[in-house]
Design a protein around this motif. Structure first.
Motif, PDB file in Angstrom:
ATOM      1  N   HIS A  43       0.691  -1.222  -0.063  1.00 55.88           N
ATOM      2  CA  HIS A  43       0.202   0.053  -0.175  1.00 55.88           C
ATOM      3  C   HIS A  43       0.862   0.945   0.296  1.00 55.88           C
ATOM      4  O   HIS A  43       1.681   1.282   1.038  1.00 55.88           O
ATOM      5  N   VAL A  44       0.559   1.998  -0.882  1.00 56.75           N
ATOM      6  CA  VAL A  44       1.437   4.105  -0.555  1.00 56.75           C
ATOM      7  C   VAL A  44       1.048   4.478   0.523  1.00 56.75           C
ATOM      8  O   VAL A  44       1.986   4.826   0.430  1.00 56.75           O
ATOM      9  N   LEU A  45      -0.149   4.101   0.471  1.00 58.21           N
ATOM     10  CA  LEU A  45      -0.026   5.309   1.642  1.00 58.21           C
ATOM     11  C   LEU A  45      -0.838   4.346   3.262  1.00 58.21           C
ATOM     12  O   LEU A  45      -1.879   3.274   3.177  1.00 58.21           O
ATOM     13  N   THR A  46       0.119   4.153   4.180  1.00 56.53           N
ATOM     14  CA  THR A  46       0.688   3.442   4.904  1.00 56.53           C
ATOM     15  C   THR A  46       0.741   3.497   6.098  1.00 56.53           C
ATOM     16  O   THR A  46       1.537   4.826   5.856  1.00 56.53           O
ATOM     17  N   ALA A  47       0.234   3.043   7.253  1.00 52.15           N
ATOM     18  CA  ALA A  47       0.974   3.121   8.379  1.00 52.15           C
ATOM     19  C   ALA A  47       1.750   2.177   9.078  1.00 52.15           C
ATOM     20  O   ALA A  47       3.012   1.955  10.235  1.00 52.15           O
ATOM     21  N   ASP A  48       2.071   1.269   8.381  1.00 50.75           N
ATOM     22  CA  ASP A  48       2.854   0.205   8.263  1.00 50.75           C
ATOM     23  C   ASP A  48       4.176   0.664   8.385  1.00 50.75           C
ATOM     24  O   ASP A  48       4.908   1.353   6.801  1.00 50.75           O
ATOM     25  N   PRO A  49       5.565   0.750   9.565  1.00 54.24           N
ATOM     26  CA  PRO A  49       6.851   1.047   8.657  1.00 54.24           C
ATOM     27  C   PRO A  49       7.352   0.074   7.636  1.00 54.24           C
ATOM     28  O   PRO A  49       8.152   0.657   6.761  1.00 54.24           O
ATOM     29  N   GLU A  50       7.295  -0.930   7.927  1.00 51.12           N
ATOM     30  CA  GLU A  50       7.770  -1.696   6.906  1.00 51.12           C
ATOM     31  C   GLU A  50       7.795  -1.283   5.566  1.00 51.12           C
ATOM     32  O   GLU A  50       8.688  -1.191   4.693  1.00 51.12           O
ATOM     33  N   GLN A  51       6.596  -0.982   5.322  1.00 48.38           N
ATOM     34  CA  GLN A  51       5.213  -0.690   3.659  1.00 48.38           C
ATOM     35  C   GLN A  51       6.581   0.647   3.700  1.00 48.38           C
ATOM     36  O   GLN A  51       6.972   1.158   2.513  1.00 48.38           O
ATOM     37  N   ILE A  52       6.582   1.456   4.543  1.00 46.25           N
ATOM     38  CA  ILE A  52       6.610   3.095   3.950  1.00 46.25           C
ATOM     39  C   ILE A  52       8.374   2.811   3.837  1.00 46.25           C
ATOM     40  O   ILE A  52       8.806   4.257   2.675  1.00 46.25           O
ATOM     41  N   ALA A  53       8.827   2.100   4.283  1.00 45.94           N
ATOM     42  CA  ALA A  53      10.519   2.449   4.289  1.00 45.94           C
ATOM     43  C   ALA A  53      10.350   1.474   2.500  1.00 45.94           C
ATOM     44  O   ALA A  53      11.921   1.070   2.644  1.00 45.94           O
ATOM     45  N   GLN A  54       9.870   1.163   2.023  1.00 48.33           N
ATOM     46  CA  GLN A  54      10.205  -0.144   0.674  1.00 48.33           C
ATOM     47  C   GLN A  54       9.493   0.484  -0.138  1.00 48.33           C
ATOM     48  O   GLN A  54       8.322   0.062  -0.351  1.00 48.33           O
ATOM     49  N   SER A  55      10.245   0.192  -0.969  1.00 47.72           N
ATOM     50  CA  SER A  55       9.451  -0.102  -2.487  1.00 47.72           C
ATOM     51  C   SER A  55       7.979  -1.349  -3.015  1.00 47.72           C
ATOM     52  O   SER A  55       8.136  -2.218  -2.083  1.00 47.72           O
ATOM     53  N   GLN A  56       7.357  -1.295  -3.311  1.00 44.90           N
ATOM     54  CA  GLN A  56       6.675  -2.326  -3.621  1.00 44.90           C
ATOM     55  C   GLN A  56       7.619  -3.688  -3.818  1.00 44.90           C
ATOM     56  O   GLN A  56       7.156  -4.775  -3.548  1.00 44.90           O
ATOM     57  N   GLN A  57       7.955  -4.037  -4.967  1.00 42.06           N
ATOM     58  CA  GLN A  57       9.096  -5.179  -5.265  1.00 42.06           C
ATOM     59  C   GLN A  57       9.630  -5.847  -3.878  1.00 42.06           C
ATOM     60  O   GLN A  57      10.085  -6.603  -3.506  1.00 42.06           O
ATOM     61  N   GLU A  58      10.306  -4.701  -3.082  1.00 45.53           N
ATOM     62  CA  GLU A  58      11.596  -4.816  -1.663  1.00 45.53           C
ATOM     63  C   GLU A  58      10.176  -5.927  -0.895  1.00 45.53           C
ATOM     64  O   GLU A  58      10.591  -6.489  -0.170  1.00 45.53           O
ATOM     65  N   TYR A  59       9.576  -4.762  -0.837  1.00 40.21           N
ATOM     66  CA  TYR A  59       7.722  -5.656   0.258  1.00 40.21           C
ATOM     67  C   TYR A  59       7.928  -7.055  -0.028  1.00 40.21           C
ATOM     68  O   TYR A  59       8.085  -7.504   0.447  1.00 40.21           O
ATOM     69  N   GLU A  60       7.036  -7.129  -1.154  1.00 45.15           N
ATOM     70  CA  GLU A  60       6.782  -8.062  -2.072  1.00 45.15           C
ATOM     71  C   GLU A  60       7.616  -9.762  -1.931  1.00 45.15           C
ATOM     72  O   GLU A  60       7.346 -10.721  -1.206  1.00 45.15           O
ATOM     73  N   ARG A  61       9.231  -8.961  -2.373  1.00 47.27           N
ATOM     74  CA  ARG A  61      10.339 -10.061  -1.676  1.00 47.27           C
ATOM     75  C   ARG A  61      10.261 -10.391  -0.347  1.00 47.27           C
ATOM     76  O   ARG A  61      10.745 -11.974  -0.118  1.00 47.27           O
ATOM     77  N   HIS A  62      10.682  -9.681   0.415  1.00 42.11           N
ATOM     78  CA  HIS A  62      10.319  -9.047   1.944  1.00 42.11           C
ATOM     79  C   HIS A  62       9.534 -10.304   2.111  1.00 42.11           C
ATOM     80  O   HIS A  62       9.267 -11.038   2.615  1.00 42.11           O
ATOM     81  N   ALA A  63       8.376 -10.201   1.938  1.00 40.61           N
ATOM     82  CA  ALA A  63       6.820 -10.578   2.183  1.00 40.61           C
ATOM     83  C   ALA A  63       6.978 -12.123   2.348  1.00 40.61           C
ATOM     84  O   ALA A  63       7.005 -12.545   3.041  1.00 40.61           O
ATOM     85  N   LYS A  64       7.130 -12.183   0.947  1.00 40.29           N
ATOM     86  CA  LYS A  64       6.805 -13.456   0.090  1.00 40.29           C
ATOM     87  C   LYS A  64       8.322 -14.458   0.737  1.00 40.29           C
ATOM     88  O   LYS A  64       8.273 -15.509   1.375  1.00 40.29           O
ATOM     89  N   ALA A  65       9.438 -13.910   1.026  1.00 41.65           N
ATOM     90  CA  ALA A  65      10.942 -14.875   1.740  1.00 41.65           C
ATOM     91  C   ALA A  65       9.898 -15.108   3.836  1.00 41.65           C
ATOM     92  O   ALA A  65      10.208 -16.236   4.531  1.00 41.65           O
ATOM     93  N   ALA A  66       8.856 -14.234   3.751  1.00 40.03           N
ATOM     94  CA  ALA A  66       8.629 -14.056   5.160  1.00 40.03           C
ATOM     95  C   ALA A  66       7.845 -15.032   5.421  1.00 40.03           C
ATOM     96  O   ALA A  66       8.032 -15.701   6.269  1.00 40.03           O
ATOM     97  N   ALA A  67       6.764 -15.133   4.456  1.00 37.19           N
ATOM     98  CA  ALA A  67       5.373 -15.810   4.180  1.00 37.19           C
ATOM     99  C   ALA A  67       6.384 -17.635   4.127  1.00 37.19           C
ATOM    100  O   ALA A  67       5.333 -18.576   5.067  1.00 37.19           O
ATOM    101  N   ALA A  68       7.600 -17.513   3.133  1.00 37.94           N
ATOM    102  CA  ALA A  68       7.412 -19.317   3.394  1.00 37.94           C
ATOM    103  C   ALA A  68       8.911 -19.518   4.480  1.00 37.94           C
ATOM    104  O   ALA A  68       8.670 -20.853   5.283  1.00 37.94           O
TER     105      ALA A  68
END
Length: 145
Positions: A43-68
């Motif tokens: 989300h471009v507009l978010t209060a989640d610090p992880e999403q604010i500090a990352q680009s969409q690609q970085e977020y998706e890579r990080h989120a999928k790695a964490a899920a795995a």
């Protein structure tokens, strides 16, 4: 009594405890489990610090790695207990909906999940995925505190 338990996890300490307890419950009941983790979209507009500090690609890579990682740990626990286990990673805007839909599509007859223990104003304003699952699911829900 129960044959197929869905166990959602978000990697938190409370959900890890619910995974462990749910696995033991399934073993004792002779049930199989499906463990699900839900990755919410960037989300471009978010209060989640992880999403604010990352680009969409970085977020998706990080989120999928964490899920795995979460799912690998759940598989390890299931194997150690001799519980048949399938793991599923779902991308969805609304985690509660993904949990309910996964329970239905996998034929689960119980959802075992953590309560994140929000109280007071926080619970009213933020809500919790557990409360939403309890409210909207026709599948029975076992909540671990």
């Amino acid at each position: 009594m129960y044959n197929h338990v869905l166990i959602p996890t978000d990697g938190s300490i409370l959900s890890a405890t619910a995974v462990e307890n749910g696995m033991h419950f399934a073993r004792d009941a002779g049930a199989k489990v499906t463990v699900v983790t839900v990755v919410e979209p960037f989300h471009v507009l978010t209060a989640d610090p992880e999403q604010i500090a990352q680009s969409q690609q970085e977020y998706e890579r990080h989120a999928k790695a964490a899920a795995a990682r979460y799912l690998t740990e759940a598989e390890r626990q299931a194997q150690a207990l001799g519980v048949p286990c399938e793991v599923v990673q779902v991308d969805h805007e609304h985690p509660y909906r993904a949990i309910i839909d996964t329970a239905a599509s996998k034929g689960c007859d119980l959802i075992a999940m953590a309560s994140h223990g929000r109280r007071g104003v926080s619970a009213v304003l933020i809500g919790s995925e557990t409360v939403k699952v309890l409210t909207h699911s026709s599948t029975p829900v076992l909540v671990y505190r």
